[in-house]
Design an enzyme around this catalytic site. Structure first.
Site, mmCIF file in Angstrom:
data_model
loop_
_atom_site.group_PDB
_atom_site.id
_atom_site.type_symbol
_atom_site.label_atom_id
_atom_site.label_comp_id
_atom_site.label_asym_id
_atom_site.label_seq_id
_atom_site.Cartn_x
_atom_site.Cartn_y
_atom_site.Cartn_z
ATOM 1 N N ARG A 173 -10.674 7.263 11.734
ATOM 2 C CA ARG A 173 -10.567 5.971 9.756
ATOM 3 C C ARG A 173 -9.915 5.202 9.548
ATOM 4 O O ARG A 173 -9.775 5.176 8.394
ATOM 5 C CB ARG A 173 -10.921 6.820 9.317
ATOM 6 C CG ARG A 173 -12.491 8.059 10.171
ATOM 7 C CD ARG A 173 -13.924 7.836 10.040
ATOM 8 N NE ARG A 173 -14.630 8.568 11.212
ATOM 9 C CZ ARG A 173 -14.456 8.686 12.328
ATOM 10 N NH1 ARG A 173 -13.657 8.119 13.478
ATOM 11 N NH2 ARG A 173 -15.436 9.322 12.643
ATOM 12 N N SER A 222 -18.782 11.821 4.982
ATOM 13 C CA SER A 222 -16.798 13.069 4.860
ATOM 14 C C SER A 222 -16.592 12.390 4.124
ATOM 15 O O SER A 222 -15.531 11.057 4.035
ATOM 16 C CB SER A 222 -16.414 12.744 6.542
ATOM 17 O OG SER A 222 -17.297 13.483 7.498
ATOM 18 N N GLU A 296 -11.459 10.252 3.072
ATOM 19 C CA GLU A 296 -11.814 9.257 3.676
ATOM 20 C C GLU A 296 -12.464 7.998 3.303
ATOM 21 O O GLU A 296 -12.902 7.006 3.399
ATOM 22 C CB GLU A 296 -12.562 10.071 4.598
ATOM 23 C CG GLU A 296 -13.299 9.082 5.697
ATOM 24 C CD GLU A 296 -13.951 9.875 6.689
ATOM 25 O OE1 GLU A 296 -13.692 10.812 7.223
ATOM 26 O OE2 GLU A 296 -15.330 9.150 7.222
HETATM 27 C C1 LIG Z 1 -24.768 10.598 5.095
HETATM 28 C C2 LIG Z 1 -23.269 9.877 5.708
HETATM 29 C C3 LIG Z 1 -23.480 10.672 7.064
HETATM 30 C C4 LIG Z 1 -21.912 9.513 7.625
HETATM 31 N N1 LIG Z 1 -21.466 9.948 8.674
HETATM 32 C C5 LIG Z 1 -20.187 9.169 9.127
HETATM 33 C C6 LIG Z 1 -20.066 9.295 10.485
HETATM 34 O O1 LIG Z 1 -20.604 10.269 11.025
HETATM 35 N N2 LIG Z 1 -18.593 8.877 11.375
HETATM 36 C C7 LIG Z 1 -18.745 7.974 10.586
HETATM 37 O O2 LIG Z 1 -17.384 7.457 10.627
HETATM 38 N N3 LIG Z 1 -18.343 7.684 8.559
HETATM 39 C C8 LIG Z 1 -19.762 8.374 8.600
HETATM 40 N N4 LIG Z 1 -20.063 7.748 6.854
HETATM 41 C C9 LIG Z 1 -19.560 7.009 6.744
HETATM 42 C C10 LIG Z 1 -20.234 5.474 6.639
HETATM 43 O O3 LIG Z 1 -21.364 5.171 6.918
HETATM 44 C C11 LIG Z 1 -18.804 5.001 6.872
HETATM 45 O O4 LIG Z 1 -17.557 4.226 7.214
HETATM 46 C C12 LIG Z 1 -19.300 2.687 7.516
HETATM 47 O O5 LIG Z 1 -18.872 2.963 8.598
HETATM 48 C C13 LIG Z 1 -19.411 2.313 6.246
HETATM 49 O O6 LIG Z 1 -20.310 1.198 6.309
HETATM 50 P P1 LIG Z 1 -20.297 0.553 5.182
HETATM 51 O O7 LIG Z 1 -21.237 -0.437 5.432
HETATM 52 O O8 LIG Z 1 -21.679 1.585 4.271
HETATM 53 O O9 LIG Z 1 -19.216 0.530 3.962
HETATM 54 P P2 LIG Z 1 -19.011 0.577 2.557
HETATM 55 O O10 LIG Z 1 -19.340 1.741 2.436
HETATM 56 O O11 LIG Z 1 -19.235 -0.527 1.589
HETATM 57 O O12 LIG Z 1 -17.184 0.095 2.333
HETATM 58 C C14 LIG Z 1 -16.721 1.148 3.388
HETATM 59 C C15 LIG Z 1 -14.597 -0.278 3.058
HETATM 60 O O13 LIG Z 1 -15.737 -0.810 4.051
HETATM 61 C C16 LIG Z 1 -15.211 -2.609 4.065
HETATM 62 N N5 LIG Z 1 -16.075 -3.065 4.655
HETATM 63 C C17 LIG Z 1 -17.251 -2.973 4.290
HETATM 64 N N6 LIG Z 1 -17.784 -4.263 4.812
HETATM 65 C C18 LIG Z 1 -17.027 -5.416 5.163
HETATM 66 C C19 LIG Z 1 -16.453 -6.198 5.840
HETATM 67 N N7 LIG Z 1 -17.981 -7.192 5.923
HETATM 68 N N8 LIG Z 1 -15.126 -7.371 5.324
HETATM 69 C C20 LIG Z 1 -14.488 -6.147 5.431
HETATM 70 N N9 LIG Z 1 -14.908 -5.775 5.028
HETATM 71 C C21 LIG Z 1 -15.929 -4.446 4.715
HETATM 72 C C22 LIG Z 1 -14.892 -1.943 2.536
HETATM 73 O O14 LIG Z 1 -14.428 -2.992 1.448
HETATM 74 C C23 LIG Z 1 -14.686 -0.398 2.095
HETATM 75 O O15 LIG Z 1 -13.391 -0.595 2.368
HETATM 76 C C24 LIG Z 1 -21.119 8.292 6.668
HETATM 77 C C25 LIG Z 1 -21.546 8.579 5.785
HETATM 78 C C26 LIG Z 1 -23.272 9.075 5.261
HETATM 79 C C27 LIG Z 1 -23.398 7.977 3.753
#
Ligand SMILES: Cc1cc2nc3c(=O)[nH]c(=O)nc-3n(C[C@H](O)[C@H](O)[C@H](O)COP(=O)(O)OP(=O)(O)OC[C@H]3O[C@@H](n4cnc5c(N)ncnc54)[C@H](O)[C@@H]3O)c2cc1C
Length: 303
Positions: A173, A222, A296
């Site tokens: 992560r 998480s 995380e």
């Molecule tokens: C119900 C649920 C289940 C989940 N299960 C998992 C799992 O099994 N495994 C897992 O790894 N994660 C899980 N997550 C967490 C999450 O979905 C991941 O971390 C996902 O990759 C975040 O993507 P996001 O688009 O929502 O990013 P955001 O939450 O919007 O941002 C996360 C980070 O990414 C950066 N970011 C986003 N887009 C860009 C871009 N284009 N350029 C540069 N930086 C960027 C942001 O600045 C921030 O630091 C879960 C979340 C939920 C709500």
């Protein structure tokens, strides 16, 4: 107060001032961005970054599934890549290419359709590709670093930067890529397989997730990374926080009954309530077990 906002570069996309960010996140909390920019395409974003004064902070967000936006809002410009220009997914041979605004699940589905194995795990993650690249997102024993070939983005000066997998320095992560890069597009390589076999594995993942995670709640996934040799859900559970309300932080924020490493906003919590609960649990677990829990979930903005 913010003179830079009076002279923002002309754009083709959407530029919104004082835009509340809560609705753009899964937790549905947090203050406003000083400015929110949804670029029309990569050229629009590059031109904007080049023209924006260097001292104005820029923060990219995805679909906010790993994010607490603090109640005081986010300084500078928040960039969000949504819409057709950012969500294209294509396949060629055993490679998949997708825009940073594509949902992980779209990438999983496209790989199944093309008979490419190895990206099924993306069906279990409700984020966008931009978030997956930043977080080395993964689940059920597979993660982004296992299949990524390369990605490109724009740095704070609006210059194109291309990174091969090795340049990300991925660990659990975590990415060591320069923090200012806004991801635009990524390419993965899988292995050939029958489309039905890939689709069947995707169904297993989505069914498993339905049963084990509160995916219809306001949550951030998480909360803590797993410390070496420990599971965060167990540390939180053993310390008695599963489903328990905190005496000081308000709004009913709590750790989920279904998955004790997921925090839930039942509706009325503020970002401070949710982050405060997380900090209280970190302190309690440290005191009881000597184990340090690390976030995380990303927290951004002013308290
Ligand atoms: C119900 C649920 C289940 C989940 N299960 C998992 C799992 O099994 N495994 C897992 O790894 N994660 C899980 N997550 C967490 C999450 O979905 C991941 O971390 C996902 O990759 C975040 O993507 P996001 O688009 O929502 O990013 P955001 O939450 O919007 O941002 C996360 C980070 O990414 C950066 N970011 C986003 N887009 C860009 C871009 N284009 N350029 C540069 N930086 C960027 C942001 O600045 C921030 O630091 C879960 C979340 C939920 C709500």
């Amino acid at each position: 107060m913010m003179p830079w906002r009076d002279n923002l570069p002309a754009v083709r996309g959407k530029l919104l001032l004082n835009e509340p960010l809560g609705p753009y996140t899964w937790f549905r909390v947090g203050g406003a961005a000083d400015a929110l920019f949804i670029p029309a395409d990569a050229e629009d974003l590059a031109d904007f970054l080049k023209a924006l004064p260097e001292d104005v902070a820029v923060t990219a967000i995805g679909v906010g599934s790993n994010l607490i936006v603090r109640d005081g809002g986010v300084e500078g410009v928040v960039i969000r890549l949504v819409g057709r220009a950012w969500g294209q997914v294509t396949t060629e041979g055993d490679t998949v290419t997708a825009g940073a605004g594509a949902l992980d699940s779209m990438v999983a589905r496209a790989s199944a359709k093309a008979g490419i194995a190895g990206l099924e795990f993306y069906a279990g993650i409700p984020g966008s590709i931009g978030g997956a690249l930043t977080m080395n997102a993964g689940c059920y024993g597979a993660e982004t670093k296992d299949v990524l070939v390369s990605a490109w983005g724009l740095n704070r000066r609006g210059e194109r930067v291309e990174l091969a997998l090795v340049d990300f320095g991925y660990t659990y992560r975590h990415s060591n890529a320069p923090a200012d890069i806004i991801w635009i597009e990524a390419t993965w390589r899988g292995t050939p397989d029958a489309p039905e076999a890939v689709a069947a594995r995707i169904s297993e993942i989505t069914e498993r997730r339905e049963k084990t995670q509160p995916i219809r709640e306001k949550t951030g996934g998480s909360t803590f990374k797993n410390p070496d040799g420990h599971s965060s859900w167990k540390l939180v559970d053993d310390a008695g926080w599963r489903g328990k309300l905190h005496a000081v932080t308000g709004g009913g924020a709590k750790f989920s009954e279904l998955h004790s490493n997921f925090m839930i906003n039942p509706g009325e919590a503020t970002a401070a309530d949710i982050e405060g609960l997380g900090e209280a649990v970190r302190a309690d677990v440290l005191e009881k077990t000597g184990v340090q829990l690390n976030w995380e979930i990303r927290r951004i903005g002013r308290p």
